[in-house]
Design an enzyme around this catalytic site. Sequence first.
Site, mmCIF file in Angstrom:
data_model
loop_
_atom_site.group_PDB
_atom_site.id
_atom_site.type_symbol
_atom_site.label_atom_id
_atom_site.label_comp_id
_atom_site.label_asym_id
_atom_site.label_seq_id
_atom_site.Cartn_x
_atom_site.Cartn_y
_atom_site.Cartn_z
ATOM 1 N N ASP A 99 0.906 -1.329 0.134
ATOM 2 C CA ASP A 99 0.074 0.050 -0.039
ATOM 3 C C ASP A 99 0.801 1.225 -0.004
ATOM 4 O O ASP A 99 2.002 1.183 0.485
ATOM 5 C CB ASP A 99 -0.933 -0.052 1.248
ATOM 6 C CG ASP A 99 -2.060 -1.175 0.966
ATOM 7 O OD1 ASP A 99 -2.244 -1.561 0.071
ATOM 8 O OD2 ASP A 99 -2.458 -1.591 2.292
ATOM 9 N N TYR A 100 0.212 2.417 -0.299
ATOM 10 C CA TYR A 100 0.764 3.627 -0.420
ATOM 11 C C TYR A 100 1.787 4.039 0.874
ATOM 12 O O TYR A 100 2.783 4.593 0.889
ATOM 13 C CB TYR A 100 0.050 4.581 -0.822
ATOM 14 C CG TYR A 100 0.242 6.175 -1.092
ATOM 15 C CD1 TYR A 100 1.128 6.297 -2.058
ATOM 16 C CD2 TYR A 100 -0.310 7.192 -0.233
ATOM 17 C CE1 TYR A 100 1.412 7.797 -2.337
ATOM 18 C CE2 TYR A 100 0.099 8.334 -0.507
ATOM 19 C CZ TYR A 100 1.295 8.841 -1.477
ATOM 20 O OH TYR A 100 1.635 10.135 -1.711
#
Length: 236
Positions: free
Chosen positions: A102-103
């Site tokens: 994820d970011y």
Amino acid sequence: MERLQKVIASLGYTSRRKAEELIKKQKVMVNGQIVQELGTKVEPSDIISIDGKVLNKEIKYEYYVLNKPRRVISSVSDKEGRRTVCDFVDTKERIYPVGRLDYDTTGLIILTNDGKLANHLMHPSFEVEKTYIAKIKGQLTSEDIFKLKQGIIIDNRLTKIKRFKIKHKNLEKDTSLIELTIIEGRNHIVKRIFNELHHDVIKLSRISYGFLTLDGLKSGEVRPLTIKEVKKLYNL
Ligand code: URA
């Protein structure tokens, strides 16, 4: 002879699924003929082109491991102009990440242009162990521990937790650090595991992928994999 979509994916052009879409859209040619059927098989000597561009079969394969910082996207490019994992590697080859973080997740991610290895590693039957450290809100209860030992059902599928341990408890701030090892690769899987137990994940980092660790790699640092490591990934 191999299936066309498999060959396109292993040349690192795109994923097998996207290759199938391109074939359906009649954008793929073999030896100058538009391919009409998904099941078409090709020989190594066949010339494959997509949108009129011949695929280069003499790719030099490259393999890297990156310690991904936060606020970096796990893809090749981003419409919003955010930094991507590929920005950390100085190469002219068309590399891409194997799976995604994820970011806001940090840690270990492999980058390569070897579609065959990427497909191999991402295939659900390929049970590579991934270890994460999650900082969660709250403390694990004995019920949570019981559930983690049993495995957690997400989207009607049992997610087994190979191992887990409580690394640290901060009673003042009411947070805990949990190390857990899973073989699953579904998106947001660790956050979803803890959400099932009603704990928010405040921070998440992947510290190992199979036998690969972050040893010697600071945040944002990248190193090429050795030939030995690549062979080991193929043979895991
Ligand atoms: N699980 C998550 O929730 N996020 C990641 O980035 C990786 C695994």
